[in-house]
Write a protein that holds these residues in place. Structure first.
Motif, PDB file in Angstrom:
ATOM      1  N   THR A  35      39.392  81.528 -51.426  1.00  0.00           N
ATOM      2  CA  THR A  35      39.052  82.681 -52.828  1.00  0.00           C
ATOM      3  C   THR A  35      39.716  83.794 -52.178  1.00  0.00           C
ATOM      4  O   THR A  35      39.810  84.154 -51.197  1.00  0.00           O
ATOM      5  CB  THR A  35      37.470  82.609 -53.065  1.00  0.00           C
ATOM      6  OG1 THR A  35      37.082  83.123 -51.580  1.00  0.00           O
ATOM      7  CG2 THR A  35      36.727  81.242 -53.078  1.00  0.00           C
ATOM      8  N   LYS A  36      39.972  84.575 -53.322  1.00  0.00           N
ATOM      9  CA  LYS A  36      40.294  86.030 -52.885  1.00  0.00           C
ATOM     10  C   LYS A  36      39.522  86.688 -52.060  1.00  0.00           C
ATOM     11  O   LYS A  36      39.776  87.578 -51.105  1.00  0.00           O
ATOM     12  CB  LYS A  36      40.535  87.016 -54.204  1.00  0.00           C
ATOM     13  CG  LYS A  36      41.636  86.375 -55.245  1.00  0.00           C
ATOM     14  CD  LYS A  36      41.966  87.263 -56.043  1.00  0.00           C
ATOM     15  CE  LYS A  36      43.242  87.140 -56.862  1.00  0.00           C
ATOM     16  NZ  LYS A  36      43.722  87.910 -58.246  1.00  0.00           N
ATOM     17  N   GLN A  37      38.122  86.618 -52.154  1.00  0.00           N
ATOM     18  CA  GLN A  37      37.297  87.301 -51.306  1.00  0.00           C
ATOM     19  C   GLN A  37      37.298  86.690 -49.772  1.00  0.00           C
ATOM     20  O   GLN A  37      37.203  87.324 -48.980  1.00  0.00           O
ATOM     21  CB  GLN A  37      35.764  87.031 -51.952  1.00  0.00           C
ATOM     22  CG  GLN A  37      34.430  87.592 -51.210  1.00  0.00           C
ATOM     23  CD  GLN A  37      33.382  87.515 -51.850  1.00  0.00           C
ATOM     24  OE1 GLN A  37      33.051  86.533 -52.552  1.00  0.00           O
ATOM     25  NE2 GLN A  37      32.268  88.131 -51.453  1.00  0.00           N
ATOM     26  N   ALA A  38      37.317  85.416 -49.707  1.00  0.00           N
ATOM     27  CA  ALA A  38      37.536  84.875 -48.533  1.00  0.00           C
ATOM     28  C   ALA A  38      38.717  85.242 -47.574  1.00  0.00           C
ATOM     29  O   ALA A  38      38.708  85.486 -46.405  1.00  0.00           O
ATOM     30  CB  ALA A  38      37.372  83.435 -48.420  1.00  0.00           C
ATOM     31  N   TYR A  41      41.736  89.604 -50.089  1.00  0.00           N
ATOM     32  CA  TYR A  41      42.717  89.924 -50.803  1.00  0.00           C
ATOM     33  C   TYR A  41      42.247  91.259 -51.624  1.00  0.00           C
ATOM     34  O   TYR A  41      41.313  91.781 -51.800  1.00  0.00           O
ATOM     35  CB  TYR A  41      42.751  88.758 -51.822  1.00  0.00           C
ATOM     36  CG  TYR A  41      43.995  89.331 -52.948  1.00  0.00           C
ATOM     37  CD1 TYR A  41      45.240  89.274 -52.722  1.00  0.00           C
ATOM     38  CD2 TYR A  41      43.616  89.995 -54.228  1.00  0.00           C
ATOM     39  CE1 TYR A  41      46.153  89.366 -53.626  1.00  0.00           C
ATOM     40  CE2 TYR A  41      44.642  90.575 -55.191  1.00  0.00           C
ATOM     41  CZ  TYR A  41      45.775  90.051 -54.838  1.00  0.00           C
ATOM     42  OH  TYR A  41      46.605  90.372 -55.763  1.00  0.00           O
ATOM     43  N   GLN A  42      43.645  92.269 -51.402  1.00  0.00           N
ATOM     44  CA  GLN A  42      43.384  93.414 -52.009  1.00  0.00           C
ATOM     45  C   GLN A  42      44.404  93.456 -53.039  1.00  0.00           C
ATOM     46  O   GLN A  42      45.659  93.096 -52.987  1.00  0.00           O
ATOM     47  CB  GLN A  42      43.329  94.710 -51.126  1.00  0.00           C
ATOM     48  CG  GLN A  42      44.398  94.680 -50.225  1.00  0.00           C
ATOM     49  CD  GLN A  42      44.158  95.629 -49.232  1.00  0.00           C
ATOM     50  OE1 GLN A  42      43.329  95.736 -48.432  1.00  0.00           O
ATOM     51  NE2 GLN A  42      45.247  96.557 -48.975  1.00  0.00           N
ATOM     52  N   ASP A  43      44.636  94.332 -54.193  1.00  0.00           N
ATOM     53  CA  ASP A  43      45.752  94.756 -55.030  1.00  0.00           C
ATOM     54  C   ASP A  43      46.721  95.717 -54.700  1.00  0.00           C
ATOM     55  O   ASP A  43      47.322  96.033 -55.288  1.00  0.00           O
ATOM     56  CB  ASP A  43      45.053  94.911 -56.593  1.00  0.00           C
ATOM     57  CG  ASP A  43      44.631  93.776 -57.238  1.00  0.00           C
ATOM     58  OD1 ASP A  43      45.204  92.632 -56.792  1.00  0.00           O
ATOM     59  OD2 ASP A  43      43.627  93.929 -58.028  1.00  0.00           O
ATOM     60  N   CYS A  83      50.019  82.194 -55.231  1.00  0.00           N
ATOM     61  CA  CYS A  83      50.230  82.031 -53.406  1.00  0.00           C
ATOM     62  C   CYS A  83      49.537  80.598 -53.264  1.00  0.00           C
ATOM     63  O   CYS A  83      48.872  80.001 -53.903  1.00  0.00           O
ATOM     64  CB  CYS A  83      48.947  83.001 -53.101  1.00  0.00           C
ATOM     65  SG  CYS A  83      48.888  82.939 -51.429  1.00  0.00           S
ATOM     66  N   GLN A  84      50.444  80.350 -52.140  1.00  0.00           N
ATOM     67  CA  GLN A  84      50.083  78.919 -51.571  1.00  0.00           C
ATOM     68  C   GLN A  84      48.687  78.824 -51.191  1.00  0.00           C
ATOM     69  O   GLN A  84      48.185  77.623 -50.910  1.00  0.00           O
ATOM     70  CB  GLN A  84      51.135  78.669 -50.545  1.00  0.00           C
ATOM     71  CG  GLN A  84      52.521  78.226 -51.178  1.00  0.00           C
ATOM     72  CD  GLN A  84      53.465  77.684 -50.048  1.00  0.00           C
ATOM     73  OE1 GLN A  84      53.675  78.639 -48.960  1.00  0.00           O
ATOM     74  NE2 GLN A  84      53.888  76.442 -49.853  1.00  0.00           N
ATOM     75  N   LEU A  85      47.844  79.811 -50.782  1.00  0.00           N
ATOM     76  CA  LEU A  85      47.067  79.631 -49.973  1.00  0.00           C
ATOM     77  C   LEU A  85      45.719  80.108 -50.411  1.00  0.00           C
ATOM     78  O   LEU A  85      44.610  79.897 -50.102  1.00  0.00           O
ATOM     79  CB  LEU A  85      46.978  80.690 -48.601  1.00  0.00           C
ATOM     80  CG  LEU A  85      48.277  80.522 -47.544  1.00  0.00           C
ATOM     81  CD1 LEU A  85      48.297  80.917 -46.161  1.00  0.00           C
ATOM     82  CD2 LEU A  85      47.998  78.623 -47.335  1.00  0.00           C
ATOM     83  N   VAL A  86      45.872  81.339 -51.399  1.00  0.00           N
ATOM     84  CA  VAL A  86      44.861  81.934 -52.233  1.00  0.00           C
ATOM     85  C   VAL A  86      44.830  81.505 -53.803  1.00  0.00           C
ATOM     86  O   VAL A  86      45.759  81.616 -54.410  1.00  0.00           O
ATOM     87  CB  VAL A  86      45.153  83.537 -52.021  1.00  0.00           C
ATOM     88  CG1 VAL A  86      43.949  84.285 -52.474  1.00  0.00           C
ATOM     89  CG2 VAL A  86      45.090  83.810 -50.363  1.00  0.00           C
ATOM     90  N   GLN A  87      43.594  81.497 -54.291  1.00  0.00           N
ATOM     91  CA  GLN A  87      43.389  81.088 -55.583  1.00  0.00           C
ATOM     92  C   GLN A  87      43.719  82.473 -56.537  1.00  0.00           C
ATOM     93  O   GLN A  87      43.578  83.533 -56.281  1.00  0.00           O
ATOM     94  CB  GLN A  87      41.895  80.874 -56.051  1.00  0.00           C
ATOM     95  CG  GLN A  87      41.578  79.606 -54.925  1.00  0.00           C
ATOM     96  CD  GLN A  87      40.157  79.317 -55.293  1.00  0.00           C
ATOM     97  OE1 GLN A  87      39.306  80.275 -55.892  1.00  0.00           O
ATOM     98  NE2 GLN A  87      39.357  78.351 -54.658  1.00  0.00           N
ATOM     99  N   GLY A  88      44.058  82.111 -57.524  1.00  0.00           N
ATOM    100  CA  GLY A  88      44.302  83.105 -58.880  1.00  0.00           C
ATOM    101  C   GLY A  88      45.611  83.683 -58.833  1.00  0.00           C
ATOM    102  O   GLY A  88      46.662  83.349 -58.053  1.00  0.00           O
ATOM    103  N   ARG A  89      45.523  84.817 -59.993  1.00  0.00           N
ATOM    104  CA  ARG A  89      47.104  85.326 -59.921  1.00  0.00           C
ATOM    105  C   ARG A  89      47.037  86.420 -59.188  1.00  0.00           C
ATOM    106  O   ARG A  89      46.214  87.174 -58.567  1.00  0.00           O
ATOM    107  CB  ARG A  89      46.910  86.028 -61.477  1.00  0.00           C
ATOM    108  CG  ARG A  89      47.045  85.342 -62.518  1.00  0.00           C
ATOM    109  CD  ARG A  89      46.978  85.963 -63.953  1.00  0.00           C
ATOM    110  NE  ARG A  89      47.855  86.875 -63.896  1.00  0.00           N
ATOM    111  CZ  ARG A  89      49.031  86.706 -64.668  1.00  0.00           C
ATOM    112  NH1 ARG A  89      49.385  85.257 -64.817  1.00  0.00           N
ATOM    113  NH2 ARG A  89      49.759  87.672 -64.965  1.00  0.00           N
ATOM    114  N   ILE A  90      48.309  86.492 -58.348  1.00  0.00           N
ATOM    115  CA  ILE A  90      48.641  87.208 -57.295  1.00  0.00           C
ATOM    116  C   ILE A  90      49.591  88.315 -57.432  1.00  0.00           C
ATOM    117  O   ILE A  90      50.643  88.036 -57.793  1.00  0.00           O
ATOM    118  CB  ILE A  90      49.046  86.481 -56.019  1.00  0.00           C
ATOM    119  CG1 ILE A  90      48.159  85.429 -55.684  1.00  0.00           C
ATOM    120  CG2 ILE A  90      49.361  87.388 -54.735  1.00  0.00           C
ATOM    121  CD1 ILE A  90      46.641  85.892 -55.029  1.00  0.00           C
ATOM    122  N   SER A  91      49.235  89.531 -57.385  1.00  0.00           N
ATOM    123  CA  SER A  91      50.149  90.979 -57.257  1.00  0.00           C
ATOM    124  C   SER A  91      51.092  90.859 -56.354  1.00  0.00           C
ATOM    125  O   SER A  91      50.657  90.661 -55.006  1.00  0.00           O
ATOM    126  CB  SER A  91      49.421  91.925 -57.487  1.00  0.00           C
ATOM    127  OG  SER A  91      50.254  93.208 -57.566  1.00  0.00           O
TER     128      SER A  91
END
Ligand code: SF4
Length: 104
Positions: A35-38, A41-43, A83-91
Motif C-alpha cells: 500500500t502507499k501507506q506501507a 509514498y508521497q506525491d 509501480c511494480q511494487l506499490v498499489q494505485g496510480r503513481i505520480s
C-alpha cells in the motif's frame, strides 16, 4: 517438541516455502503490491529522487523502468503511471521508501 525436531521441522517448512514460491512464479503469479501507506509514498520528490527516475515506475502505456532516461522526460511522463511494487496510480513526481534509481 525437542530442539532437533524443531530444527528439522523449520528446515522442511523453508523447503516447502521455496517450492511454493517457485510454483507461483511458474504460474505467472505476481507478488502483492504494498500500500502507499506501507511504502510511505508521497506525491512530491525527495531530494531530487522521484518515481519517474525509479526502476519500478511504469509510465502510462510503458514498461517498468520506462521513466526518465538520461534526465529527460519521455512522452506521457507528466501523467500518472503505476509501480511494480506499490498499489494505485503513481505520480512521476512522487517518491517512496522503495525508490531505486534507474541506473542500478
Ligand atoms: S518504488 Fe516507490 S519511488 Fe519507485 S516508482 Fe514505485 S512508488 Fe515510486
Amino acid at each position: 517438541m525437542s530442539n532437533v525436531s524443531r530444527r528439522v521441522w523449520l528446515g522442511r517448512l523453508a523447503v516447502l516455502a521455496g517450492i511454493a514460491g517457485l510454483s507461483l512464479r511458474r504460474a505467472g503469479a505476481t507478488a502483492p503490491k504494498a500500500t502507499k501507506q506501507a511504502a510511505r509514498y508521497q506525491d512530491r520528490p525527495n531530494n531530487g529522487r522521484m518515481c519517474g527516475m525509479c526502476k519500478y515506475f511504469i509510465a502510462p502505456g510503458g514498461a517498468a523502468g520506462s521513466g526518465m532516461r538520461g534526465g529527460t522526460m519521455g512522452p506521457g511522463m507528466m501523467q500518472a503511471g503505476s509501480c511494480q511494487l506499490v498499489q494505485g496510480r503513481i505520480s512521476p513526481m512522487g517518491y517512496c521508501d522503495f525508490y531505486a534509481p534507474l541506473s542500478d
